[in-house]
Design an enzyme around this catalytic site. Structure first.
Site, PDB file in Angstrom:
ATOM      1  CE1 TYR A 183      -3.877   2.080   0.683  1.00 26.06           C
ATOM      2  CE2 TYR A 183      -2.821   3.592   2.307  1.00 26.06           C
ATOM      3  CZ  TYR A 183      -3.230   3.947   1.422  1.00 26.06           C
ATOM      4  OH  TYR A 183      -4.042   4.686   1.550  1.00 26.06           O
ATOM      5  CD  GLU A 214       6.164  10.392  21.237  1.00 27.34           C
ATOM      6  OE1 GLU A 214       6.434   9.863  22.343  1.00 27.34           O
ATOM      7  OE2 GLU A 214       5.223  11.397  20.592  1.00 27.34           O
ATOM      8  CE  LYS A 248       3.057   5.391  11.672  1.00 26.27           C
ATOM      9  NZ  LYS A 248       2.536   4.267  12.158  1.00 26.27           N
ATOM     10  CD  GLU A 300      -0.925   3.944  17.108  1.00 28.54           C
ATOM     11  OE1 GLU A 300      -1.419   3.962  16.134  1.00 28.54           O
ATOM     12  OE2 GLU A 300      -1.339   5.334  17.279  1.00 28.54           O
ATOM     13  CB  CYS A 339       7.478 -41.005   3.178  1.00 32.40           C
ATOM     14  SG  CYS A 339       8.701 -40.615   3.790  1.00 32.40           S
TER      15      CYS A 339
END
Length: 647
Positions: free
Chosen positions: A33, A105, A107, A162, A395
């Site tokens: 995106y 800081e 995120k 958050e 197998c």
């Protein structure tokens, strides 16, 4: 890019955005995106007259859903501009007309939340929504334990931050959902978002959400620096992450970024970057906003740990116990500097649960040294070329008929080459006999040339067995033979672990060694079952293994000089006989605290119950600390623990 292609990409970006924000059902990875949005921006910067008003670059993603009332923010909640490398960071700083005094800081990768306080009381909580209007999730917000319901500030204020779910809690949530046959959350961020938007508030409460503030909206504060605002907010009782600092210039910002990136795996919650913002509030006011972003802050993104690729095949691996494990073959994708070509599919029940097919687009995540795994299948992107993944009958190594037990499919041929090779690889591995120089490739080479065919044959290797083998010269041969000789003196618990007994790992092996010594394999079912932490399943597994392999263990004893670890326990201290649970991040590895507790006569459990005497907690303690408080178990931090063990 031509205008027609641009408009097609705008439509695709909007489709992906709605699926992600409105339905919590992403059709693409974050990396995909982000790349698409960057393509749109490049076109728009070069063709300003042709920018579509529908472009996601021109609006904030909507997240309003009908189940919740709408609630307007007093001040708009903005998203942030992303920067991905040093050149983009410096370009952003140049546009911001600022190259000094930055507040930085972590995120955190969670869900944004806006809290409104009036007269010192929490009155509402809302999602970001479209930036102007969000969803009213006030009842759920009151179930988040670390959000203060009352603060020592009486003016009206919006506090923003958050909401995250700790990695350990995320795994537990998905384990529970799997047992209930519910769809799994793709990542902790989706889990946090879904947890906030529950109509049943008890579900929100049990998810153990954490809130980290990162800013304010409406307020009457008189500070001149953002750092002062955040210090004030945290003094009101909100959480503060350890990694918050002021940087004098961009070089310090870049250094801080490298430091934070190195902590990525150690942090108990997911991070996808570092927030960089101008600290001077007057300059922030002067800079203002674009149509979508504040000009005074940016998200300096980390390399993606999750990407989209295509599953192009499935390989079958035979483990040392004969279990067949399907492994996804992927179109190569670069994840944090590592080219990933495969991912575990665990078992065929997992394939059915994911409903994954060959040629599907899938989302792959890699975290630290953990084997890459598929977190999501993009079924909406199927093109009609997909093929079912069928359950094997034979197998893949020895072609013998497989035993299909449902979840597990097993090869029962004890002479199957892959079973033998993987047993040897496990036997010599670091947590077992730890034979330096005898890695996976060397084991396969020696087995191929019939130099080792059993576990015991390792100790019969001689110098001339290596002559003529590619890569082996005198020094390397002697080093390996010396390492094998040293392994003869290993601890008993390592030998027990190396045998690969089902359900018996390192911890159980230590218990057997300490309890029974070298006679561990001659005990009764009752003796095994009565060991602390053991149960019927482990006891049955031990009885079956020792019945079949008793003579073989006797022969091993002739080859090895096994040492028994003796635990000298102090029986007169305050810790003797006490049960501890350790949670959160401490200053030293947990194993060091565990060893000290056991030396002082205590024991360490993995879960909290009424029988727990102490919970030793560190930073970002999870649900164990919450449960301990509910059960009124004594909770101590590292400082209190150090005082306790001094007594």
């Amino acid at each position: 890019m031509k205008k027609e292609e641009y408009l097609e990409k705008v439509a695709l970006a909007n489709l992906w955005m709605r699926a992600y924000y409105e339905k919590d059902e992403p059709l693409a990875s974050d990396e995909e995106y982000d790349a698409l949005i960057r393509e749109l921006r490049v076109f728009e910067e070069q063709n300003k007259d042709e920018i579509s008003k529908d472009s996601p670059t021109q609006k904030i993603a909507p997240t309003i859903q009908s189940e919740f009332k709408k609630i307007a923010h007093l001040k708009r909640m903005w998203s942030m501009e992303d920067v991905f490398d040093e050149s983009e960071l410096r370009a952003w700083a140049k546009r911001a007309k600022c190259e000094k005094n930055f507040f930085i800081e972590p995120k955190f990768d969670g869900a944004s939340l806006n809290l409104l306080y009036e007269n010192g009381k929490l009155v509402s909580g809302a999602t970001r929504g479209d930036g102007e209007v969000g969803e009213d999730i006030t009842l759920n917000v009151f179930e988040i334990e670390n959000i203060p319901k009352n603060i020592a500030y009486k003016e009206r204020i919006e506090i923003r931050g958050e909401v995250v779910i700790l990695k350990d809690d995320f795994e537990k949530i998905n384990e529970k959902r799997a047992l209930l046959n519910q769809s799994l959350f793709a990542n902790p961020r989706n889990a946090a978002s879904g947890s906030l938007r529950q109509l049943d508030t008890s579900i929100t409460k049990e998810r153990n959400l954490k809130f980290y503030p990162w800013g304010v909206g409406e307020n009457t504060l008189n500070f001149t620096k953002h750092s002062e605002v955040m210090q004030f907010i945290r003094e009101l009782g909100f959480l503060k992450d350890d990694f918050v600092r002021l940087c004098a210039n961009l070089d310090e910002v870049l250094k801080a970024y490298d430091e934070l990136l190195a902590l990525r795996e150690k942090k108990p919650m997911m991070m996808d970057g570092m927030v960089v913002r101008v600290d001077d509030l007057a300059l922030c006011e002067e800079l203002g906003y674009t149509v979508k972003f504040p000009k005074f802050m940016a998200a300096f993104k980390f390399p993606a740990l999750e990407k989209t690729t295509r599953l192009i095949g499935v390989n079958l691996q035979v483990g040392r116990s004969g279990v067949i494990t399907p492994v996804a073959v992927l179109e190569p994708v670069n994840l944090d500097g590592v080219v990933v070509k495969s991912a575990t599919l665990h078992n065929f029940d997992e394939i059915a649960r994911l409903d994954v097919k060959i040629n599907d687009f899938v989302s792959v995540i890699r975290s630290g040294d953990v084997i890459p795994k598929i977190t999501k299948v993009f079924k909406e992107r199927r093109e009609g070329l997909e093929m079912e993944i069928s359950r094997p009958k034979l197998c893949p190594t020895c072609q013998s008929e497989l035993l299909d037990e449902g979840t597990l499919i097993k090869c029962q041929n004890i002479d199957c080459e892959d079973r033998l090779v993987n047993s040897i690889i496990h036997f010599v591995s670091k947590k077992c006999l730890n034979i330096d120089g005898l890695g996976e490739n060397i084991v396969e080479l020696l087995y191929k040339h019939k130099k080792i065919t059993t576990l015991e044959s390792i100790f019969h290797l001689k110098f001339n067995d290596f002559e003529g083998l590619e890569g082996f010269k005198e020094k390397k041969i002697n080093n390996l033979l010396n390492a094998i000789e040293q392994a003869r003196e290993c601890e008993l618990f390592r030998f027990i672990t190396a045998l690969g007994i089902e359900h018996i790992g390192e911890v159980a092996a230590k218990k057997l060694s300490l309890s029974f010594g070298k006679e561990w394999y001659k005990q009764s079912f009752e003796a095994y079952a009565n060991l602390e932490g053991f149960g019927e399943q482990m006891a049955l597994s031990l009885c079956e293994f020792t019945r079949v392999n008793r003579t073989r263990i006797d022969e091993f004893y002739k080859l090895l000089n096994l040492k028994i670890e003796k635990l000298e326990i102090k029986s007169d201290g305050v810790i003797f006989g006490k049960t501890f649970v350790i949670t959160g991040t401490l200053s030293r590895p947990r194993d060091e605290f565990k060893a000290l507790i056991e030396k002082l006569g205590g024991k360490v459990s993995g879960s909290v119950s009424k029988k727990t005497d102490y919970v030793l907690f560190g930073e970002e303690a999870g649900s164990k600390l919450s449960k301990a408080k509910e059960l009124e178990v004594k909770c101590i931090d590292e400082s209190a623990f150090n005082e306790l063990v001094k007594e």
